[in-house]
Motif scaffolding. Structure first.
Motif, short mmCIF file in Angstrom:
data_model
loop_
_atom_site.label_atom_id
_atom_site.label_comp_id
_atom_site.label_asym_id
_atom_site.label_seq_id
_atom_site.Cartn_x
_atom_site.Cartn_y
_atom_site.Cartn_z
N PRO A 148 129.86 33.25 33.49
CA PRO A 148 130.68 33.64 34.66
C PRO A 148 131.12 35.09 34.54
CG PRO A 148 131.47 31.60 33.63
CD PRO A 148 130.49 32.20 32.68
N LEU A 149 131.04 35.83 35.66
CA LEU A 149 131.48 37.22 35.67
C LEU A 149 132.75 37.40 36.51
CD1 LEU A 149 128.07 39.07 36.18
CD2 LEU A 149 129.30 38.70 34.04
N SER A 150 132.73 36.83 37.70
CA SER A 150 133.88 36.91 38.59
C SER A 150 133.77 35.75 39.56
CB SER A 150 133.90 38.26 39.33
OG SER A 150 132.73 38.40 40.11
N ASN A 151 134.58 35.77 40.59
CA ASN A 151 134.54 34.70 41.57
C ASN A 151 133.15 34.58 42.20
OD1 ASN A 151 135.41 32.68 43.31
ND2 ASN A 151 135.98 34.17 44.91
N ARG A 152 132.46 33.47 41.89
CA ARG A 152 131.12 33.14 42.43
C ARG A 152 129.99 33.96 41.80
NH1 ARG A 152 130.85 34.10 48.29
NH2 ARG A 152 128.79 33.17 48.05
N GLN A 153 130.29 34.99 41.02
CA GLN A 153 129.23 35.77 40.40
C GLN A 153 129.00 35.33 38.96
OE1 GLN A 153 129.60 40.07 40.72
NE2 GLN A 153 128.02 40.00 42.30
N THR A 195 124.97 35.55 42.91
CA THR A 195 126.16 35.06 43.61
C THR A 195 125.91 33.61 43.96
OG1 THR A 195 126.64 37.25 44.53
CG2 THR A 195 127.67 35.35 45.59
#
Length: 348
Positions: free
Chosen positions: A141-146, A164
Motif C-alpha cells: 500500500p502507498l496511499s488511499n487506493r494506490q 490505483t
C-alpha cells in the motif's frame, strides 16, 4: 566480381573516405596503395568502378565517393574487423567490472558504453527470458487506493508498478490475490504464465467482486517482466548527421525513441544473417524508413548460454569507419556475454 586491383582501389577509396569524409581523387589513391600503379591505370580502374555503380562523382569535384552498391560490395567482400587500441578494451572491461544488482542494469550500461565510445546511437536488448521464473510477489500500500505491485524473478530482477485500485476493494481480497500468486505461480517460467492460465487460476482461487481487476494487475506485471528490455543511449548523436531540415530532425529524434520500430530493425538484421557473420550491417537504403537513408545499422547477437540471446546495435552515418566499428562490436558482445554469465552464476 572485381579484379584484385579493382578491389584494392575500392578498399582504399573506402578507407580514405570514411576517415576524411572528403571525395577521393586518383592521386590520393596512388599515394596510399601498397602496390605502385601509374595514375592513368588508377584513373581507368576508377572509371570501371564508376561504370559498375560502386563509386560516384560528387558535384564538380574530381574525386569519387562510395555509392550504396559500393558500400554493400565492400561490406560483403572486403571489410576486415580492425583491432582497436588497448585503451578502448581497458575502458570496456573497467566499466563492466563493477557491481550490478539486476540484469537490466548491465544491459543499460552496455548501451551507454557503446554510445560513449563511438559517439553514435547505441541499443542494447537484454537476453530472452525463457529460463526466468517467478520467485516472489508482493503488493505494498502507498496511499488511499494506490499500491505498488512488486514481482521478483530468478535472475534477480525486480519489476514494480504503481496501480490505483477500484473503489471499495477489501484488504482481504488483495491479500488473497498475493497468496494465490505466491502459491500457484512461484517457480513457474514467465513464458508459461499466459492470460489463459491466469484466468483459470482466478476462476478457482481468486473469487470475489474485484477478481478481474486484480487479475489485470497481475497480468500487467508479468507481461512487463517477460518482455525483453530495450535500452537506447546517445539519441542526440543522430543529429550530428542530420540535415538542416527541422522537421526531419524532429522526426528522426522521435523515431529513435520508438521501441517497436527499433526492435523491428534489429530483428530485420537478425533474420537476414548470412555466413554466420557475428556483426550484420544494414545500409540506410536497406532500412524500412526514409529518415534513415543516410545511416547504417550494425547489429550483433550475444549468447548467454541457457539464459538466451540478446542483441547490441549501433546506428551511425553511412560513412562510418566500418572496420573499427565491426571490430568493436565483435569484442564487446563477448565481454557483455561474459559479464552476464558471471552475474547469472550468482543465482545458481
Amino acid at each position: 566480381m572485381l579484379t584484385e586491383r579493382q578491389e584494392l582501389i575500392l578498399k582504399t577509396i573506402m578507407k580514405d573516405f570514411t576517415q576524411t569524409h572528403e571525395p577521393v581523387g586518383s592521386k590520393t589513391v596512388m599515394m596510399q596503395l601498397p602496390i605502385k600503379y601509374s595514375s592513368a591505370t588508377i584513373r581507368n580502374e576508377m572509371a570501371v568502378l564508376e561504370e559498375q555503380g560502386l563509386i560516384e562523382k560528387t558535384h564538380s569535384s574530381s574525386g569519387r565517393v562510395p555509392s550504396s552498391e559500393g558500400y554493400r560490395y565492400y561490406l560483403d567482400n572486403l571489410v576486415e574487423p580492425l583491432q582497436l587500441p588497448d585503451s578502448v578494451y581497458d575502458k570496456i572491461v573497467y566499466q563492466l567490472d563493477r557491481p550490478f544488482h539486476q540484469v537490466n542494469e548491465i544491459v543499460q550500461e552496455a548501451a551507454k558504453i557503446l554510445s560513449d565510445l563511438t559517439n553514435y546511437t547505441a541499443f542494447a536488448e537484454g537476453p530472452e527470458t525463457h529460463s526466468v521464473t517467478v520467485t516472489g510477489f508482493r503488493i505494498v500500500p502507498l496511499s488511499n487506493r494506490q499500491v505498488m505491485a512488486i514481482l521478483v524473478t530468478s535472475d534477480g530482477n525486480v519489476q514494480n508498478q504503481v496501480y490505483t485500485l477500484p473503489h471499495n476493494i477489501h484488504g482481504d481480497e488483495v491479500e488473497k490475490a498475493v497468496r494465490m500468486i505466491n502459491d500457484k505461480l512461484v517457480g513457474k517460467n514467465l513464458k508459461e504464465i499466459t492470460p489463459s492460465l491466469l484466468k483459470t487460476l482466478s476462476t478457482s482461487d481468486l473469487a470475489g467482486e474485484h477478481s478481474s481487476e486484480l487479475l489485470e494487475l497481475v497480468e500487467d506485471v508479468i507481461k512487463d517482466a517477460a518482455s525483453e528490455q530495450m535500452y537506447v543511449d546517445g539519441q542526440i548523436n543522430l543529429l550530428n548527421n542530420a540535415t538542416d531540415n527541422v522537421k526531419n530532425i524532429r522526426s528522426l529524434y522521435e523515431l529513435v525513441g520508438h521501441n517497436d520500430l527499433i526492435s523491428d530493425l534489429m530483428n530485420l538484421s537478425k533474420s537476414n544473417e548470412e555466413d554466420n557473420f557475428p556483426v550484420q550491417v544494414r545500409l540506410g537504403s536497406e532500412l524500412p524508413n526514409e529518415l534513415l537513408k543516410d545511416y547504417s545499422l550494425l547489429t550483433a547477437e550475444y549468447s548467454v548460454g541457457s539464459h538466451g540471446k540478446g542483441t547490441i546495435a549501433l546506428l551511425g552515418p553511412t560513412n562510418m569507419p566500418y572496420s573499427q566499428m565491426i571490430g568493436l562490436l565483435e569484442y564487446f558482445r563477448n565481454e557483455l556475454a561474459k559479464k552476464l554469465l558471471d552475474y547469472y552464476g550468482k543465482f545458481q
